[in-house]
Design an enzyme around this catalytic site. Sequence first.
Site, PDB file in Angstrom:
ATOM      1  N   HIS A 123      -1.325  -0.571  -8.649  1.00 12.87           N
ATOM      2  CA  HIS A 123      -1.301   0.147  -9.485  1.00 12.87           C
ATOM      3  C   HIS A 123      -1.700   0.727 -10.213  1.00 12.87           C
ATOM      4  O   HIS A 123      -2.156  -0.806 -10.448  1.00 12.87           O
ATOM      5  CB  HIS A 123       0.489   0.081  -9.639  1.00 12.87           C
ATOM      6  CG  HIS A 123       0.900   1.648 -10.472  1.00 12.87           C
ATOM      7  ND1 HIS A 123       0.597   2.228 -11.244  1.00 12.87           N
ATOM      8  CD2 HIS A 123       1.583   2.528  -9.504  1.00 12.87           C
ATOM      9  CE1 HIS A 123       1.211   3.188 -11.828  1.00 12.87           C
ATOM     10  NE2 HIS A 123       2.181   3.502 -10.845  1.00 12.87           N
ATOM     11  N   ASP A 170       6.912   2.782  -4.047  1.00 18.20           N
ATOM     12  CA  ASP A 170       6.683   3.194  -2.026  1.00 18.20           C
ATOM     13  C   ASP A 170       6.998   2.088  -1.358  1.00 18.20           C
ATOM     14  O   ASP A 170       7.239   2.344  -0.494  1.00 18.20           O
ATOM     15  CB  ASP A 170       5.491   3.719  -2.050  1.00 18.20           C
ATOM     16  CG  ASP A 170       5.259   4.882  -3.196  1.00 18.20           C
ATOM     17  OD1 ASP A 170       6.540   5.489  -3.325  1.00 18.20           O
ATOM     18  OD2 ASP A 170       4.110   5.162  -3.543  1.00 18.20           O
TER      19      ASP A 170
END
Length: 432
Positions: free
Chosen positions: A313, A371
Amino acid sequence: MKLADNKATLSFSNGSPSIEMPVYSGNIGPDVIDIRKLYGQSGMFTYDPGFLSTASCQSGITYIDGDKGELLYRGYPIEQLANHGDYLDTCYLLLKGELPDAKQSTDFHKLVNNHTMVNEQMQFFLRGFRRDAHPMAVLTGLVGALSAFYHDSTDITNPEHREISAIRLIAKMPTLVAMAYKYGVGQPFQYPQNNLSYSGNFLRMMFGVPCEEYKVNPVLERALDRIFILHADHEQNASTSTVRLCGSSGTNPFAAIAAGVACLWGPAHGGANEACLKMLDDIQKMGGISKVGEFMEQVKDKNSGVKLMGFGHRVYKNYDPRAKLMQETCNEVLAELGLENDPLFKLAKQVEKIALEDDYFVSRKLYPNVDFYSGIVQRAIGIPVNLFTGVFALARTVGWIAQLNEMIGDPEYKIGRPRQLFTGSPRRDIKG
Ligand code: CMC
């Protein structure tokens, strides 16, 4: 924002005079150097493709501490909201800045429920698509098309228009996502049923059929509500910044949100949950758990172009707090559906375990993001893989609107207009 005690000084090695720039502090998080006058004073731009060091706006909505793995909506930790709140209360919080009291909550739920239907004409617009169209292609079109149906709420400078378009978008997104799904599978559209909860209604519009009564499973209803809460906002990510930039031209809210949907589709952003499930499927086809090591070697080989989807991320350099909550939800849903031994879930756990121990991932601070598990939960609920990003868009709509409205209300708001470092041909003439 307030002026910090110190100032920044930019000096140049060629003897040009140095430049002083103000520094501002927020309430938490890094200070910012105000470079707005830099071009006027030095004739130079700053260069930051990907916005690695650039705050594009001031915002009071969502705060992320990427090193701690902390996510706050209006100051409240995501864990508390996911464990105690419901999605519509979270929407209220994001839009208005405070959690609703009991009456405000009831009124807000009622208000959103009153707007769940879409103009009947919308289905004829939808019918222009191929049945096998990707739902995100359909959704980008449908959301943009809303501006053609609701002429009374397209003036972004009018606070009443902003308010009603916000409610319409939040209320109608589940209807549109479910319509995109039903169209693809060739089943009749299900009209919304307003005595159900927001997520219960979505489940029924997705999986109900006119010839049978649909009973909402409370575990799946709660799981979906949690997915919505976890995806509701995430400060200045790519799609939110897209919505802000698009809205900064003064375009209508439906058009700006359609731009957000389009951006979210990409596999580096919202499309990652779809890509993650496809990746797990591929490993399964290679031979499953025994092939995880081989797959990881591909991921670590920079020439392979293979990434571990659902990992890494830009902001989190620690475990994404949403991933932890999503893993809990995953356990609950799989237990409810008797799928505890789901091979894909076992495979996901093994991939996560190996990655968390591997120096490649550890040294780069790559942890699972939201996710990684959301695809498994959604698949277990029965949501098809190509609709995962549509569900994400549904949930993120409130964040996009809250950020858009915040921008319009900001006295420092201007049309977004980045500059460039030009590397093409200087002026030249056509010969002959
Ligand atoms: N698999 C393998 N290597 C990775 C991964 C990954 N998923 N993510 C980052 N890296 C490596 C990258 O190659 C680079 O290595 P090196 O320093 O040797 O060049 C290093 O880690 C730093 O990565 P980066 O590309 O500079 O990081 P970024 O901040 O530009 O990218 C990201 C962030 C999310 C686009 C990226 O981690 C990624 O593509 N992850 C997979 C897709 C994904 O799961 N996206 C969902 C994000 S969360 C949901 C959302 O907010 O939309």
